[in-house]
Design an enzyme around this catalytic site. Structure first.
Site, short mmCIF file in Angstrom:
data_model
loop_
_atom_site.label_atom_id
_atom_site.label_comp_id
_atom_site.label_asym_id
_atom_site.label_seq_id
_atom_site.Cartn_x
_atom_site.Cartn_y
_atom_site.Cartn_z
N CYS A 39 -2.90 -1.93 -5.79
CA CYS A 39 -1.47 -1.64 -5.93
C CYS A 39 -0.85 -2.33 -7.15
CB CYS A 39 -0.76 -2.08 -4.65
SG CYS A 39 1.03 -1.89 -4.77
N LYS A 66 -1.36 0.53 8.59
CA LYS A 66 -0.56 -0.70 8.60
C LYS A 66 -0.87 -1.59 9.81
CE LYS A 66 3.16 2.04 6.53
NZ LYS A 66 2.95 1.71 5.14
N VAL A 79 3.14 -2.96 0.75
CA VAL A 79 2.69 -4.13 -0.02
C VAL A 79 3.29 -4.01 -1.42
CG1 VAL A 79 0.56 -4.49 1.27
CG2 VAL A 79 0.52 -2.93 -0.68
N GLU A 91 9.75 -6.05 -1.86
CA GLU A 91 10.20 -5.42 -3.11
C GLU A 91 9.72 -6.31 -4.26
OE1 GLU A 91 11.27 -2.46 -3.86
OE2 GLU A 91 11.13 -2.02 -1.73
N SER A 92 8.78 -5.75 -5.03
CA SER A 92 8.09 -6.57 -6.03
C SER A 92 9.03 -7.26 -7.02
CB SER A 92 7.06 -5.72 -6.78
OG SER A 92 7.66 -4.58 -7.33
N1 LIG Z 1 9.33 -0.58 -4.27
C1 LIG Z 1 8.17 -1.23 -3.74
C2 LIG Z 1 7.00 -0.28 -3.81
C3 LIG Z 1 5.74 -0.84 -3.13
C4 LIG Z 1 4.76 0.29 -2.78
O1 LIG Z 1 5.08 1.47 -2.89
N2 LIG Z 1 3.55 -0.09 -2.35
C5 LIG Z 1 2.59 0.92 -1.91
C6 LIG Z 1 1.19 0.57 -2.36
S1 LIG Z 1 1.07 0.51 -4.12
C7 LIG Z 1 2.57 0.95 -0.38
O2 LIG Z 1 2.64 -0.08 0.26
N3 LIG Z 1 2.47 2.15 0.19
C8 LIG Z 1 2.40 2.35 1.62
C9 LIG Z 1 3.27 3.47 2.12
O3 LIG Z 1 3.81 4.21 1.31
O4 LIG Z 1 3.40 3.59 3.33
C10 LIG Z 1 7.93 -2.55 -4.50
O5 LIG Z 1 8.37 -2.64 -5.66
O6 LIG Z 1 7.35 -3.49 -3.93
#
Ligand SMILES: N[C@@H](CCC(=O)N[C@@H](CS)C(=O)NCC(=O)O)C(=O)O
Length: 266
Positions: A39, A66, A79, A91-92
């Site tokens: 990710c 999850k 994540v 939120e990163s």
């Molecule tokens: N806006 C979030 C995006 C995080 C994100 O989309 N992570 C993906 C993996 S790269 C995830 O956890 N996806 C699981 C899902 O969509 O249920 C951030 O900046 O942390």
């Protein structure tokens, strides 16, 4: 998306230098990072943790399958999720700024001058709200014929965002704000490091020639040689099946559909 996702097998674990880094962060620690090796949003946070040498425990989870431990901290089950003294943060961009505030030593990743700090945030926001969506529009574009002009259009739109970002860089560099690496560099690095995926799927990014692009290449080689970047990157071929889900319509999956709907974007 269901918790028991059929694509779960695509998300095993990091390889290469990133596998070693994961191995070195298995010990119980008050700061826990719930992560997925693939990710780019997780990589943003890892870069800050490694740059600042903050001790943390790495917990690999599959966000498409999850575990309850993740859902109890973050109801969306995304994540990166950080557990800090038992409390969750996600939120990163928020997590990266939190780490910058909570761990000022040994280096600052945002300028101390309030104006310069705010300007850095403008470009972090530009990466999140402009560059990353353009990256995905390009990667997911499905040409309707061999000479479909739409593909050139989404490529140009993506390049235009990269150009605007590059024009805002400090001319001397090598980093965005100058000599020192900052949250702006670490915020875009994961996507910049994945530009090669377009060579596999959409005929390449095709970075043009020209002075401004020389500045981009100089920035890229500076960021690529950071230890934090090297140590959070898996072997290239390991990422290909992940990106195939987005890039290749014949492999269109629940995962890619969810991404198009704006739920989770690796
Ligand atoms: N806006 C979030 C995006 C995080 C994100 O989309 N992570 C993906 C993996 S790269 C995830 O956890 N996806 C699981 C899902 O969509 O249920 C951030 O900046 O942390």
């Amino acid at each position: 998306m269901g918790q028991d996702h059929p694509d779960s097998h695509l998300f095993p674990h990091a390889t290469g230098a990133a596998a070693k880094m994961v191995q070195e962060h298995q010990q119980e620690a008050p700061l826990k990072l719930y992560a997925g090796w693939f990710c780019p949003f997780v990589q943003r946070v890892l870069l800050v943790l490694l740059e600042k040498k903050i001790p943390f425990q790495y917990i690999e989870v599959n966000p498409y399958h999850k575990p309850a431990s993740l859902l109890s901290l973050n109801p969306r089950g995304l994540v990166p999720t950080l557990e800090y003294a038992g409390k969750p943060l996600y939120e990163s961009t928020v997590v990266c700024e939190f780490l910058e505030d909570a761990y000022p030593a040994p280096m600052r990743l945002l300028p101390s001058d309030p104006y310069e700090r705010a300007r850095a945030r403008i470009w972090i926001d530009f990466v999140t709200s402009r560059i990353i969506p353009a990256f995905h529009r390009f990667l997911q574009y499905q040409p309707k014929s061999e000479d479909d002009e739409g593909l050139s259009r989404v490529r140009e739109e993506f390049l235009d965002k990269l150009r605007q970002f590059t024009e805002a860089m400090d001319p001397k560099g090598p980093f965005f704000l100058g000599e020192e690496v900052s949250l702006v560099d670490l915020g875009i690095a994961p996507w910049a490091l994945r530009l090669w995926v377009f060579d596999h799927f959409k005929g390449g990014v095709r970075i043009p020639q020209g002075k401004i692009w020389e500045r981009w290449e100089r920035w890229l080689s500076a960021i690529e040689s950071r230890e934090s970047v090297v140590n959070t990157t898996s072997e290239k071929e390991h990422y290909v099946p992940i990106y195939k889900r987005y890039a290749d319509d014949t492999a269109m999956s629940e995962l890619a559909k969810a991404t198009r709907e704006g739920k989770g974007v690796p």
